[in-house]
Design a protein around this motif. Structure first.
Motif, PDB file in Angstrom:
ATOM      1  N   ASP A   1      -0.780  18.263  -7.119  1.00  0.00           N
ATOM      2  CA  ASP A   1       0.144  18.527  -6.016  1.00  0.00           C
ATOM      3  C   ASP A   1       1.483  18.974  -6.599  1.00  0.00           C
ATOM      4  OD1 ASP A   1      -1.634  17.952  -4.010  1.00  0.00           O
ATOM      5  OD2 ASP A   1      -1.093  15.835  -3.913  1.00  0.00           O
ATOM      6  N   VAL A   2       2.073  19.961  -5.957  1.00  0.00           N
ATOM      7  CA  VAL A   2       3.332  20.531  -6.442  1.00  0.00           C
ATOM      8  C   VAL A   2       4.523  19.841  -5.779  1.00  0.00           C
ATOM      9  CG1 VAL A   2       4.680  22.691  -6.426  1.00  0.00           C
ATOM     10  CG2 VAL A   2       2.243  22.737  -6.973  1.00  0.00           C
ATOM     11  N   ILE A   3       4.263  19.363  -4.565  1.00  0.00           N
ATOM     12  CA  ILE A   3       5.323  18.794  -3.719  1.00  0.00           C
ATOM     13  C   ILE A   3       4.764  17.544  -3.055  1.00  0.00           C
ATOM     14  CG2 ILE A   3       6.619  19.233  -1.570  1.00  0.00           C
ATOM     15  CD1 ILE A   3       6.560  22.238  -2.414  1.00  0.00           C
ATOM     16  N   ALA A   4       5.643  16.563  -2.796  1.00  0.00           N
ATOM     17  CA  ALA A   4       5.259  15.430  -1.947  1.00  0.00           C
ATOM     18  C   ALA A   4       6.190  15.408  -0.746  1.00  0.00           C
ATOM     19  CB  ALA A   4       5.366  14.116  -2.717  1.00  0.00           C
ATOM     20  N   THR A   5       5.677  14.908   0.366  1.00  0.00           N
ATOM     21  CA  THR A   5       6.520  14.802   1.553  1.00  0.00           C
ATOM     22  C   THR A   5       6.257  13.474   2.222  1.00  0.00           C
ATOM     23  OG1 THR A   5       7.234  15.955   3.562  1.00  0.00           O
ATOM     24  CG2 THR A   5       4.876  15.811   3.206  1.00  0.00           C
ATOM     25  N   LEU A   6       7.223  13.000   2.991  1.00  0.00           N
ATOM     26  CA  LEU A   6       6.992  11.815   3.826  1.00  0.00           C
ATOM     27  C   LEU A   6       7.975  11.823   4.991  1.00  0.00           C
ATOM     28  CD1 LEU A   6       9.567   9.831   3.030  1.00  0.00           C
ATOM     29  CD2 LEU A   6       8.104   9.128   1.170  1.00  0.00           C
ATOM     30  N   ARG A   7       7.714  10.932   5.937  1.00  0.00           N
ATOM     31  CA  ARG A   7       8.644  10.660   7.033  1.00  0.00           C
ATOM     32  C   ARG A   7       9.137   9.243   6.792  1.00  0.00           C
ATOM     33  NH1 ARG A   7       7.527  15.079   6.708  1.00  0.00           N
ATOM     34  NH2 ARG A   7       6.387  16.417   8.134  1.00  0.00           N
ATOM     35  N   ALA A   8      10.430   9.048   6.822  1.00  0.00           N
ATOM     36  CA  ALA A   8      10.984   7.760   6.387  1.00  0.00           C
ATOM     37  C   ALA A   8      11.292   6.843   7.569  1.00  0.00           C
ATOM     38  CB  ALA A   8      12.252   8.004   5.594  1.00  0.00           C
TER      39      ALA A   8
ATOM     40  N   VAL B   1       2.695  11.853   1.985  1.00  0.00           N
ATOM     41  CA  VAL B   1       2.696  10.412   1.687  1.00  0.00           C
ATOM     42  C   VAL B   1       2.882   9.600   2.969  1.00  0.00           C
ATOM     43  CG1 VAL B   1       4.041   8.615   0.511  1.00  0.00           C
ATOM     44  CG2 VAL B   1       3.510  10.774  -0.667  1.00  0.00           C
ATOM     45  N   SER B   2       2.077   8.543   3.086  1.00  0.00           N
ATOM     46  CA  SER B   2       2.139   7.735   4.305  1.00  0.00           C
ATOM     47  C   SER B   2       1.710   6.307   4.001  1.00  0.00           C
ATOM     48  CB  SER B   2       1.216   8.375   5.346  1.00  0.00           C
ATOM     49  OG  SER B   2       1.376   7.759   6.590  1.00  0.00           O
ATOM     50  N   ARG B   3       1.735   5.453   5.057  1.00  0.00           N
ATOM     51  CA  ARG B   3       1.286   4.052   4.962  1.00  0.00           C
ATOM     52  C   ARG B   3       1.941   3.320   3.803  1.00  0.00           C
ATOM     53  NH1 ARG B   3      -4.057   4.741   6.713  1.00  0.00           N
ATOM     54  NH2 ARG B   3      -3.865   6.238   8.376  1.00  0.00           N
ATOM     55  N   ILE B   4       3.227   3.478   3.665  1.00  0.00           N
ATOM     56  CA  ILE B   4       3.926   2.718   2.629  1.00  0.00           C
ATOM     57  C   ILE B   4       4.392   1.408   3.239  1.00  0.00           C
ATOM     58  CG2 ILE B   4       6.068   2.643   1.305  1.00  0.00           C
ATOM     59  CD1 ILE B   4       5.553   5.368   0.389  1.00  0.00           C
ATOM     60  N   GLY B   5       3.967   0.326   2.673  1.00  0.00           N
ATOM     61  CA  GLY B   5       4.390  -0.974   3.183  1.00  0.00           C
ATOM     62  C   GLY B   5       4.173  -2.059   2.149  1.00  0.00           C
ATOM     63  N   VAL B   6       5.081  -3.022   2.162  1.00  0.00           N
ATOM     64  CA  VAL B   6       4.953  -4.189   1.274  1.00  0.00           C
ATOM     65  C   VAL B   6       5.010  -5.424   2.166  1.00  0.00           C
ATOM     66  CG1 VAL B   6       6.097  -5.523  -0.552  1.00  0.00           C
ATOM     67  CG2 VAL B   6       5.923  -3.027  -0.745  1.00  0.00           C
ATOM     68  N   ARG B   7       4.065  -6.339   1.972  1.00  0.00           N
ATOM     69  CA  ARG B   7       3.974  -7.517   2.840  1.00  0.00           C
ATOM     70  C   ARG B   7       5.309  -8.270   2.842  1.00  0.00           C
ATOM     71  NH1 ARG B   7      -0.899 -11.548   1.709  1.00  0.00           N
ATOM     72  NH2 ARG B   7       0.758 -12.886   0.874  1.00  0.00           N
TER      73      ARG B   7
ATOM     74  N   THR C   1       0.838  -1.215   0.000  1.00  0.00           N
ATOM     75  CA  THR C   1       0.000   0.000   0.000  1.00  0.00           C
ATOM     76  C   THR C   1       0.871   1.263   0.000  1.00  0.00           C
ATOM     77  OG1 THR C   1      -0.118   0.362   2.392  1.00  0.00           O
ATOM     78  CG2 THR C   1      -1.767  -1.112   1.450  1.00  0.00           C
ATOM     79  N   ALA C   2       0.255   2.327  -0.454  1.00  0.00           N
ATOM     80  CA  ALA C   2       0.852   3.673  -0.363  1.00  0.00           C
ATOM     81  C   ALA C   2      -0.314   4.638  -0.464  1.00  0.00           C
ATOM     82  CB  ALA C   2       1.826   3.925  -1.501  1.00  0.00           C
ATOM     83  N   MET C   3      -0.335   5.666   0.365  1.00  0.00           N
ATOM     84  CA  MET C   3      -1.418   6.643   0.260  1.00  0.00           C
ATOM     85  C   MET C   3      -0.858   8.032   0.543  1.00  0.00           C
ATOM     86  SD  MET C   3      -1.941   7.444   3.611  1.00  0.00           S
ATOM     87  CE  MET C   3      -3.608   7.975   3.929  1.00  0.00           C
ATOM     88  N   SER C   4      -1.726   9.032   0.411  1.00  0.00           N
ATOM     89  CA  SER C   4      -1.287  10.390   0.738  1.00  0.00           C
ATOM     90  C   SER C   4      -2.457  11.201   1.275  1.00  0.00           C
ATOM     91  CB  SER C   4      -0.701  11.094  -0.492  1.00  0.00           C
ATOM     92  OG  SER C   4      -1.713  11.350  -1.438  1.00  0.00           O
ATOM     93  N   TYR C   5      -2.117  12.136   2.141  1.00  0.00           N
ATOM     94  CA  TYR C   5      -3.091  13.111   2.638  1.00  0.00           C
ATOM     95  C   TYR C   5      -3.004  14.357   1.767  1.00  0.00           C
ATOM     96  CZ  TYR C   5      -2.795  10.435   7.009  1.00  0.00           C
ATOM     97  OH  TYR C   5      -2.802   9.445   7.962  1.00  0.00           O
ATOM     98  N   PRO C   6      -4.118  15.012   1.508  1.00  0.00           N
ATOM     99  CA  PRO C   6      -4.041  16.299   0.821  1.00  0.00           C
ATOM    100  C   PRO C   6      -3.588  17.371   1.817  1.00  0.00           C
ATOM    101  CG  PRO C   6      -6.335  15.729   1.288  1.00  0.00           C
ATOM    102  CD  PRO C   6      -5.495  14.613   1.847  1.00  0.00           C
ATOM    103  N   SER C   7      -2.488  18.015   1.535  1.00  0.00           N
ATOM    104  CA  SER C   7      -1.966  19.010   2.469  1.00  0.00           C
ATOM    105  C   SER C   7      -1.381  20.173   1.668  1.00  0.00           C
ATOM    106  CB  SER C   7      -0.906  18.347   3.363  1.00  0.00           C
ATOM    107  OG  SER C   7      -0.373  19.259   4.276  1.00  0.00           O
ATOM    108  N   ALA C   8      -0.726  21.072   2.364  1.00  0.00           N
ATOM    109  CA  ALA C   8      -0.045  22.194   1.711  1.00  0.00           C
ATOM    110  C   ALA C   8       1.120  22.582   2.599  1.00  0.00           C
ATOM    111  CB  ALA C   8      -1.004  23.366   1.523  1.00  0.00           C
ATOM    112  N   LEU C   9       2.154  23.129   1.980  1.00  0.00           N
ATOM    113  CA  LEU C   9       3.414  23.378   2.686  1.00  0.00           C
ATOM    114  C   LEU C   9       3.758  24.860   2.656  1.00  0.00           C
ATOM    115  CD1 LEU C   9       6.145  22.049   3.835  1.00  0.00           C
ATOM    116  CD2 LEU C   9       6.975  22.290   1.486  1.00  0.00           C
ATOM    117  N   ALA C  10       4.126  25.408   3.795  1.00  0.00           N
ATOM    118  CA  ALA C  10       4.613  26.799   3.818  1.00  0.00           C
ATOM    119  C   ALA C  10       6.050  26.813   3.318  1.00  0.00           C
ATOM    120  CB  ALA C  10       4.544  27.346   5.239  1.00  0.00           C
ATOM    121  N   VAL C  11       6.312  27.598   2.283  1.00  0.00           N
ATOM    122  CA  VAL C  11       7.664  27.634   1.718  1.00  0.00           C
ATOM    123  C   VAL C  11       8.266  29.014   1.971  1.00  0.00           C
ATOM    124  CG1 VAL C  11       6.963  25.929  -0.013  1.00  0.00           C
ATOM    125  CG2 VAL C  11       6.979  28.346  -0.640  1.00  0.00           C
TER     126      VAL C  11
END
Ligand code: COA
Length: 404
Positions: free
Chosen positions: A111-118, A80-86, A59-69
């Protein structure tokens, strides 16, 4: 890749997708009664599943968000979140397939940018993500921590219960606003997922809200008290935001004044956190470490570069390489007056992960060049690096303060 199919997940897939992802983190599935809190996080069209036949295996999913630049613009961002492979399907290219599909679908959604926590630092560079923001973790000794007497108490801080926190905190976070580059908007799904997480964690979570001298709420802290025998607890600061430095200081005054506290730990504070400067004894704050937090992936490089402001220097021309989203590959002129595509000769060459890393000002282009992540040639290239340092530099380091 063998016969894996990637498709968007719908409502009927949520429980299985959640169980699969949590399983990859060695965690049990979410309880059925928590599914209503979970559901808003799976935004239609933003959750992807990889299937081996009928079986969901990634799975892989994303929340709709926006970033202060830097400069104050707030471009759209997929969080981007919930990235996992069985576990029985890893290292067969499933994440790669999910990433390819996810990146192009985020672009299609605007979306202009993607972000995640690794979870691990070695996974996402290959997909064009770079570390754009780091945080420090601190330990505060409550028996020696004391706010300097020349900094008088302002306003008051009150504890609120979980029901009030559920409605007040999202509104207060929005009211506080994205007060520094790196902060992100928090969609409803994120608050929902934190409620789910809350049911799984040990310790007592409490929320306190600060109101300023006019009685207006201007900051909040959520912390968890974890006991390991005896009366004293370890306090873990989970979420702390204030509209002003004073609000943040007053929340710290509240925390260090709490009785029966052995130690206070805060795992994701800004690199320029001024806490020790507010204390009588600055050594009451110990820095345990600095870790990567925001991984950033520029999806629409033209739009992302145009969204931020730049320092005062003559322009540079960047030759950008983006193998996964080749529409981004090309040359960009970045100057004090903004950024745009150009046909001019390039001064510096870099991959999209390097550009993501320096985008919020956390690292200087010359640091990346020292390590071969940006290349240049000759004296003109060296001079261009100096200009790039001044253009991308920001007055403060970026800080997000949202973990997801
Ligand atoms: C991380 C994870 C999603 C990778 O999935 P995967 O399907 O095995 O990844 P792929 O087969 O597409 O691998 C792509 C490349 O990344 C590398 N890679 C993947 N996961 C890696 C890891 N954890 N550490 C180092 N390299 C990794 C692979 O070796 C491969 O390299 P190559 O292209 O040079 O051959 C999977 O291992 C997983 O679910 N881990 C546990 C949960 C987790 O950490 N999720 C991420 C949350 S942020």
């Amino acid at each position: 890749m063998p016969d894996y199919q990637i498709r968007t997940l719908d409502d009927a897939d949520i429980a299985a997708a959640d169980a699969l992802f949590l399983g990859t983190l060695h965690l049990p599935p979410t309880a059925a009664e928590q599914l209503d809190n979970l559901r808003p996080s799976y935004v239609p069209g933003r959750a992807l599943g990889a299937f081996d036949g009928d079986e969901l295996v990634g799975t892989a999913m994303s929340y709709p968000s926006a970033l202060a630049v830097p400069g104050g613009a707030v471009p759209r961002m997929g969080a981007v979140s919930r990235i996992g492979v069985r576990a029985d399907h890893t290292r067969r290219g499933i994440l790669t397939a999910l990433q390819r599909r996810q990146l192009s679908s985020l672009v299609e959604q605007g979306d202009v940018i993607a972000t995640l926590r690794a979870s691990e630092a070695t996974i996402y560079g290959r997909f064009g993500y770079g570390v754009a923001e780091r945080v420090r973790s601190i330990t505060v000794n409550p028996s020696t921590a004391e706010i300097r007497p020349d900094l008088p108490r302002v306003g008051r801080t009150r504890l609120i219960d979980a029901a009030e926190a559920e409605t007040l905190l999202p509104a207060l976070y929005e009211q506080i606003g994205l007060r520094r580059p790196g902060m992100m908007t928090r969609p409803a799904g994120l608050w929902g997922i934190w409620r789910v997480r809350e049911t799984k964690l040990d310790g007592l979570a409490r929320t306190a809200v600060h109101t300023n001298a006019d009685g207006v709420a201007d900051g909040f802290v959520t912390y968890r008290a974890v006991k390991s025998g005896g009366f004293r607890a370890e306090l873990r600061v989970e979420d702390l935001h204030g509209a002003t430095p004073t609000a943040i200081r007053e929340l710290w005054r509240f925390l260090i004044g709490l009785d029966l506290t052995a130690v206070i730990k805060a795992g994701s504070q800004p690199l320029d956190d001024p806490l020790e400067w507010s204390l009588v004894d600055r050594r009451a704050v110990g820095v345990d470490g600095v870790t990567d937090s925001t991984w950033l992936r520029l999806l629409d490089v033209s739009a992302a570069l145009a969204a931020r402001s730049y320092g005062d220097a003559e322009p540079v021309v960047i030759e950008l390489v983006d193998d996964l989203l080749p529409a981004n590959t090309g040359r960009y002129r970045v100057g004090a007056d903004g950024a745009r595509r150009t046909e001019a000769t390039a001064d510096l060459v870099m991959g999209v992960a390097a550009l993501g890393a320096l985008y919020l000002g956390d690292v200087a282009p010359s640091t990346l060049a020292e390590n071969g992540l940006i290349t240049w040639s000759g004296e003109p290239g060296q001079a261009a690096l100096g200009r790039a340092d001044r253009l991308f530099r920001t007055p403060t380091p970026p800080y997000c303060g949202t973990f997801f």
